[in-house]
Write an enzyme that holds these catalytic residues in place. Structure first.
Site, PDB file in Angstrom:
ATOM      1  N   CYS A  85      23.097  21.407  65.850  1.00 18.16           N
ATOM      2  CA  CYS A  85      21.674  21.162  65.563  1.00 18.16           C
ATOM      3  C   CYS A  85      20.911  20.815  66.848  1.00 18.16           C
ATOM      4  O   CYS A  85      21.129  19.761  67.449  1.00 18.16           O
ATOM      5  CB  CYS A  85      21.570  20.022  64.557  1.00 18.16           C
ATOM      6  SG  CYS A  85      19.922  19.360  64.326  1.00 18.16           S
ATOM      7  N   CYS A  88      18.853  17.608  66.666  1.00 18.31           N
ATOM      8  CA  CYS A  88      19.745  16.438  66.714  1.00 18.31           C
ATOM      9  C   CYS A  88      20.055  16.062  68.160  1.00 18.31           C
ATOM     10  O   CYS A  88      20.047  14.889  68.518  1.00 18.31           O
ATOM     11  CB  CYS A  88      21.055  16.723  65.978  1.00 18.31           C
ATOM     12  SG  CYS A  88      20.884  17.013  64.222  1.00 18.31           S
TER      13      CYS A  88
END
Length: 175
Positions: A85, A88
């Site tokens: 991600c 993230c």
């Protein structure tokens, strides 16, 4: 004064019961000394030299989340993330910055949802990053998506204020 990231390294130690526990070395922003901060402990981490509060940043998974996050004496900021991600990876330094600025007031616990599918199901993660604030094991706030450090700090402050305000009113103490 800023905290140096150069003094940090994750490592594993054997606890008194023989179980492996992770610890991180943290450089004190106040005096520059390095300190070992365990993943789980009572109280709040403080510098062994000058007693200044230290940032508490650790990782947890399905097996140790209860001990590390739910039994923490401080409110816990949980970062449910994934290695694939992009947002993230972008929000991680901002979360660490918030944890450093709120040293002694919060604990940051990072959970890789791919390695901890039980926690991903339990917290009904549908998008990452998903951020939670737990106070004495109870979820008091939730946010999905990346945000800059100042917005995250404001969200954490508001969640902590609301959480402690409701706890104080329930106990009859003035907030």
């Amino acid at each position: 004064m800023s905290t140096s990231h150069e003094g940090r390294a994750d490592r594993a130690d054997r606890g008194t019961d023989g179980a492996e526990t992770s610890a991180r070395t943290v450089t004190c922003a106040n005096c520059g000394r390095t300190n070992r901060v365990p993943a789980a402990a009572q109280g709040t981490p403080r510098c062994g030299n000058c007693r200044a509060p230290l940032p508490w940043i650790t990782e947890a998974g399905d097996a140790d989340f209860r001990e590390i996050a739910e039994q923490a004496t401080l409110p816990v900021l949980v970062d449910l993330w994934a290695t694939w991600c992009g947002p993230c990876r972008m929000v991680s330094p901002a979360l660490e910055h918030v944890a450093e600025r709120l040293a002694g007031r919060i604990k940051l616990v990072k959970v890789d949802i791919d390695k901890s599918p039980g926690l991903a199901r339990r917290f009904e993660v549908q998008a990452v990053p998903t951020l939670l604030i737990l106070d004495q094991g109870r979820q008091v706030a939730r946010q999905t998506g990346a945000a800059p450090a100042n917005a995250l700090r404001q969200w954490v402050d508001e969640a902590l204020s609301a959480s402690h305000g409701s706890a104080d009113s329930a106990s009859g103490r003035p907030s």
